[in-house]
Design an enzyme around this catalytic site. Sequence first.
Site, PDB file in Angstrom:
ATOM      1  N   LEU A 205       0.876  -1.171   0.000  1.00 28.75           N
ATOM      2  CA  LEU A 205       0.000   0.000   0.000  1.00 28.75           C
ATOM      3  C   LEU A 205       0.914   1.221   0.000  1.00 28.75           C
ATOM      4  O   LEU A 205       2.008   1.171   0.593  1.00 28.75           O
ATOM      5  CB  LEU A 205      -0.877   0.018   1.259  1.00 28.75           C
ATOM      6  CG  LEU A 205      -1.957  -1.062   1.366  1.00 28.75           C
ATOM      7  CD1 LEU A 205      -2.689  -0.952   2.699  1.00 28.75           C
ATOM      8  CD2 LEU A 205      -2.946  -0.980   0.204  1.00 28.75           C
ATOM      9  N   ASP A 206       0.472   2.298  -0.618  1.00 26.46           N
ATOM     10  CA  ASP A 206       1.262   3.533  -0.596  1.00 26.46           C
ATOM     11  C   ASP A 206       1.406   4.029   0.840  1.00 26.46           C
ATOM     12  O   ASP A 206       0.589   3.702   1.695  1.00 26.46           O
ATOM     13  CB  ASP A 206       0.559   4.626  -1.412  1.00 26.46           C
ATOM     14  CG  ASP A 206       0.394   4.230  -2.865  1.00 26.46           C
ATOM     15  OD1 ASP A 206       1.185   3.410  -3.353  1.00 26.46           O
ATOM     16  OD2 ASP A 206      -0.556   4.742  -3.499  1.00 26.46           O
ATOM     17  N   HIS A 207       2.402   4.883   1.055  1.00 29.74           N
ATOM     18  CA  HIS A 207       2.641   5.346   2.439  1.00 29.74           C
ATOM     19  C   HIS A 207       1.432   6.062   3.024  1.00 29.74           C
ATOM     20  O   HIS A 207       1.157   5.988   4.217  1.00 29.74           O
ATOM     21  CB  HIS A 207       3.901   6.239   2.508  1.00 29.74           C
ATOM     22  CG  HIS A 207       3.675   7.618   1.969  1.00 29.74           C
ATOM     23  ND1 HIS A 207       3.223   8.639   2.770  1.00 29.74           N
ATOM     24  CD2 HIS A 207       3.816   8.132   0.737  1.00 29.74           C
ATOM     25  CE1 HIS A 207       3.097   9.730   2.033  1.00 29.74           C
ATOM     26  NE2 HIS A 207       3.449   9.445   0.795  1.00 29.74           N
TER      27      HIS A 207
ATOM     28  N   LYS B 218      -5.269   5.503  -7.495  1.00 27.42           N
ATOM     29  CA  LYS B 218      -5.031   6.947  -7.659  1.00 27.42           C
ATOM     30  C   LYS B 218      -4.883   7.307  -9.132  1.00 27.42           C
ATOM     31  O   LYS B 218      -5.414   8.328  -9.591  1.00 27.42           O
ATOM     32  CB  LYS B 218      -3.771   7.349  -6.889  1.00 27.42           C
ATOM     33  CG  LYS B 218      -3.939   7.239  -5.387  1.00 27.42           C
ATOM     34  CD  LYS B 218      -2.626   7.512  -4.691  1.00 27.42           C
ATOM     35  CE  LYS B 218      -2.743   7.234  -3.207  1.00 27.42           C
ATOM     36  NZ  LYS B 218      -1.442   7.167  -2.548  1.00 27.42           N
TER      37      LYS B 218
END
Length: 252
Positions: free
Chosen positions: A105-107, A190
Amino acid sequence: MKTMSLDKILQSQGFGTRKWCRQLIADGAVCVGGEPATHYDSVFVPEGLEFAVHDEAWVYRAHVYLALNKPSGYECSRRPGHHPAVLTLLPEQFAWRDVQPVGRLDHDTTGLLLLSDDGAFIHALSSPKRHVPKVYVATTRDPVTPELLAQLRDGVQLHDEPAPLTARARQLDTQRLEIVLEQGKYHQVKRMLAAAGNHCDALCRVAIGGITLDALELAEGAWCHLDPTRLWLINQVHSNTRSMPPAFAAST
Ligand code: URA
């Protein structure tokens, strides 16, 4: 039944090198079945063995399968660049036994992250052939419109992809939608939202297959072991994700 010496058991559970584990035993820091362990070469049937190290209780597990409610501001990489690693949210024993996130997962993405030290499990779940649905709730900068939902469902072209990517999507409220992906391309949600003309302000993964964050009842930053019943749920597609209604009108 397979037995193992106590020092090997401790090492396999992430308590450090064999030498260090022998020292822990010599220091009286280890109890098995409530009794202090005195000999590093005492043998036990490891599966399900209950032991304590410095009064903290543990159960032997050949492999660990964990669920974490990832907060924002943590990186899934083992060598993070700008934020602490998600592994810092877990007891250090898990890093010692090489627990790794299953996918990333992205930060700034929050929510359900699975981790394991079982390479076959990680590989199988990460395989594109597996088609495990991952459910995300995205908060958008601009209102969610029927056109946005239709674009996501019909497919949006990302610049480095050979073909348009599709997603199941439904509106939750004015600026929130649920998106279900079966692939896991880089920044996929995104980038799909951006390609469809909106912007993702916040993203939370709420389910992987039939494992839902709600059912786990984990506070942000908290983790739990996934027992076999819960692991099995990965293959059970949550009824919400199996077939999604077409675009909700913005007023619904
Ligand atoms: N899609 C994204 O854009 N980010 C994530 O972290 C996961 C899916």
